[in-house]
Scaffold this motif. Structure first.
Motif: not given
Length: 187
Positions: A124-125, A159-165
């Motif tokens: 979320s924002d 713009g809402c998706i986050y990744v942990l490489p």
């Protein structure tokens, strides 16, 4: 029951358990907590949080925080990546800002780094800066979903998706990312 003095630390317990190891009362308490935390929580949202690992935070025996990690497949650069997908992250309103969210995420991030090609979540924002501060990176490319009708664009999720490489899979954050299908919100 007496109230703790403001300077007396509360006893906090962080537990990590698979859905199959949680009894009905614990699952009900976690679901109730998430429905209290999120105004728009749905039955599908709760279902998305099941079938993997749950991080549960208790203070003085009361459940005050929940987060889960479920396995999904994400398609990226011609590969199907094993993804630890974070769902149902919430802390009771009166206990926010005390590090409980960070403790839950720390436990799940350890699992992602040790067992998956990458971690992912839809933020979320309000929560985006929390995840970014923990090293999660915004996916800048386009998002898609592998649906029963074929691959379809999910532009509302951009713009809402986050990744942990992790070291397991090189990622290009500026290219397309496709998630597997599920009912409700696909991301």
């Amino acid at each position: 029951m007496t109230e703790a003095h403001p300077t007396t630390p509360r006893v906090t317990d962080v537990r990590l358990a698979h859905t199959s190891d949680l009894d009905a009362a614990t699952l009900k308490a976690a679901r109730t907590l998430l429905y209290d935390v999120f105004d728009d929580m749905t039955a599908e949202d709760w279902e998305h949080a099941l079938g993997g690992l749950h991080t549960l935070v208790y203070e003085e025996g009361d459940l005050i925080g929940h987060a889960s990690l479920v396995q999904r497949r994400l398609l990226h650069a011609g590969r199907a990546l094993r993804c630890g997908y974070v769902e149902g992250v919430g802390v009771r309103a009166d206990r926010r800002g005390s590090g409980h969210g960070a403790a839950m995420m720390h436990a799940l991030e350890r699992v992602v780094r040790g067992g998956y090609d990458l971690g992912a979540l839809g933020a979320s924002d309000e929560a985006a800066s929390f995840y970014a501060a923990r090293g999660w990176q915004l996916w800048r490319g386009r998002s898609w979903a592998l649906t029963p009708d074929g691959i379809q664009r999910t532009a509302d999720e951009d713009g809402c998706i986050y990744v942990l490489p992790t070291a397991a899979a090189p990622l290009n954050l500026d290219t397309d990312l496709t998630c597997d299908w599920r009912d409700g919100d696909v991301w």
